[in-house]
Design a protein around this motif. Sequence first.
Motif, PDB file in Angstrom:
ATOM      1  N   GLU A  65       1.130  -1.132  -0.127  1.00 60.49           N
ATOM      2  CA  GLU A  65       0.453  -0.055  -0.200  1.00 60.49           C
ATOM      3  C   GLU A  65       0.994   1.479  -0.049  1.00 60.49           C
ATOM      4  O   GLU A  65       0.440   2.179  -0.543  1.00 60.49           O
ATOM      5  N   GLU A  85       1.979   1.720  -3.093  1.00 62.51           N
ATOM      6  CA  GLU A  85       1.458   2.806  -4.767  1.00 62.51           C
ATOM      7  C   GLU A  85       1.436   3.707  -3.895  1.00 62.51           C
ATOM      8  O   GLU A  85       1.166   4.306  -5.178  1.00 62.51           O
ATOM      9  N   ALA A  86       1.371   4.503  -3.099  1.00 61.91           N
ATOM     10  CA  ALA A  86       1.017   5.514  -2.830  1.00 61.91           C
ATOM     11  C   ALA A  86       2.210   6.217  -3.502  1.00 61.91           C
ATOM     12  O   ALA A  86       2.116   7.159  -3.703  1.00 61.91           O
ATOM     13  N   ALA A 108       4.471   5.309  -5.774  1.00 63.38           N
ATOM     14  CA  ALA A 108       4.012   5.421  -7.056  1.00 63.38           C
ATOM     15  C   ALA A 108       3.525   6.444  -6.738  1.00 63.38           C
ATOM     16  O   ALA A 108       3.953   7.325  -8.555  1.00 63.38           O
ATOM     17  N   ARG A 109       1.460   6.435  -6.845  1.00 64.02           N
ATOM     18  CA  ARG A 109       0.608   7.334  -7.653  1.00 64.02           C
ATOM     19  C   ARG A 109       1.661   8.907  -6.605  1.00 64.02           C
ATOM     20  O   ARG A 109       1.326  10.080  -7.978  1.00 64.02           O
ATOM     21  N   GLY A 110       2.257   9.225  -5.914  1.00 59.37           N
ATOM     22  CA  GLY A 110       2.903  10.471  -5.487  1.00 59.37           C
ATOM     23  C   GLY A 110       4.001  10.856  -7.213  1.00 59.37           C
ATOM     24  O   GLY A 110       3.299  12.047  -7.426  1.00 59.37           O
ATOM     25  N   GLU A 122       3.911  10.255 -10.065  1.00 58.07           N
ATOM     26  CA  GLU A 122       2.897   9.987 -11.391  1.00 58.07           C
ATOM     27  C   GLU A 122       2.608  11.719 -10.869  1.00 58.07           C
ATOM     28  O   GLU A 122       2.672  12.208 -12.295  1.00 58.07           O
ATOM     29  N   GLY A 123       2.196  11.849  -9.950  1.00 54.68           N
ATOM     30  CA  GLY A 123       1.704  12.541 -10.298  1.00 54.68           C
ATOM     31  C   GLY A 123       2.240  14.568 -10.399  1.00 54.68           C
ATOM     32  O   GLY A 123       2.269  15.799 -10.627  1.00 54.68           O
TER      33      GLY A 123
END
Length: 375
Positions: free
Chosen positions: A364, A367-368, A370-372, A374-375
Amino acid sequence: MPTRKPLPQEFGERSWEVPASGAARFSWEAMYPGQEDGSGRERLLALYQKGKDKQWDSVRRIDWDLEVDPYDPLGVPDENMTIYGSPYWDRMSEANRAELRRHFGSWQFSQFLHGEQGAMVCAARIVESAPDLDAKFYSATQTMDEARHAEVYGRFLHDKVGMVYPINDNLQALLGDTLKDSRWDMPYLGMQVLIEGLALAAFGMLRDTTDKPLPRQILAYVMQDEARHVAFGRMALRDYYRQLTDAELREREEFVIEGCYLMRDRLRGEEVLTNFGIPEQEAAELSEQSEYLQLFRKLLFSRIVPCVKDIGLWGERLQRAYADMGVFELGDSSLDLLMAQDEEIAERLDARRFEAEEAARTAEVAEAIARGAEG
């Protein structure tokens, strides 16, 4: 289909009162963990310390979010059903067989629930009547353990199965005999040795055969506690029974013999079969012929016989009774090994659960991140 279904909260009578007798004993001869006086009492104090260290919260330790099929709550093979292979089984629809699984699962865990409440009351009686303060200390931790066990089995039955069976008449009789006796050692003998020994055998057989994670968790964690309780009974009674006369030992052996025959012959779930319209005599005959119950009846004594021998109750008549039951050779089994295995299984279960939870948290977080990025 059953002729009568126990309701979700049906226990028969809502309460049961047993007349109590005997003295409440106070003791000011205290020892505390870490002290030694050469009397051997430090063993009980060490067990008391372990009892404190091993307390756990059923709300947090057990994963109550796990799904349970109420029509197959324990996940045991159909071959374990008493009537499996009989004309009654062959005539049943799949819906009726599912209902039978539900009833048998409810009956088994209901008797565990009633036994745990009895153990809680007996442990409280030991706090009251035991002559030594160190024994009172440990019994107080056991009373809390038994309350937790009753809580766990009750929650499983009410939330996951939706059905509770009344206490078996013969279990009730054995509990009553244990509680009515005014001698302080009888709650030890009746509960710690006989009823707890029976429970451990039944718990272990289900723990090792179920393919359902929630009942397996419950059974493994309860057995981890029960191993300490049996150890406590062994320590206390072994020391005390060395002081008794032959006549006093024979009285206790008679109690053990009667209790063992009662548990072997009467705790077989025949009330489930009669609820499905099977006549009482036929239910008894089917139970007698069941290969699973024959195996269970022998395993039932795997914890009791070596404990009885260990505490010094091994007279000729008791040995003959165990030979008649076909369990005499169990007297040489290692209780310490069995209890060590119970402890290890619970610890392995915890380790696997915590490892899986940690892996999920790590994934988790990754994933957080990785999303950050990408943002």
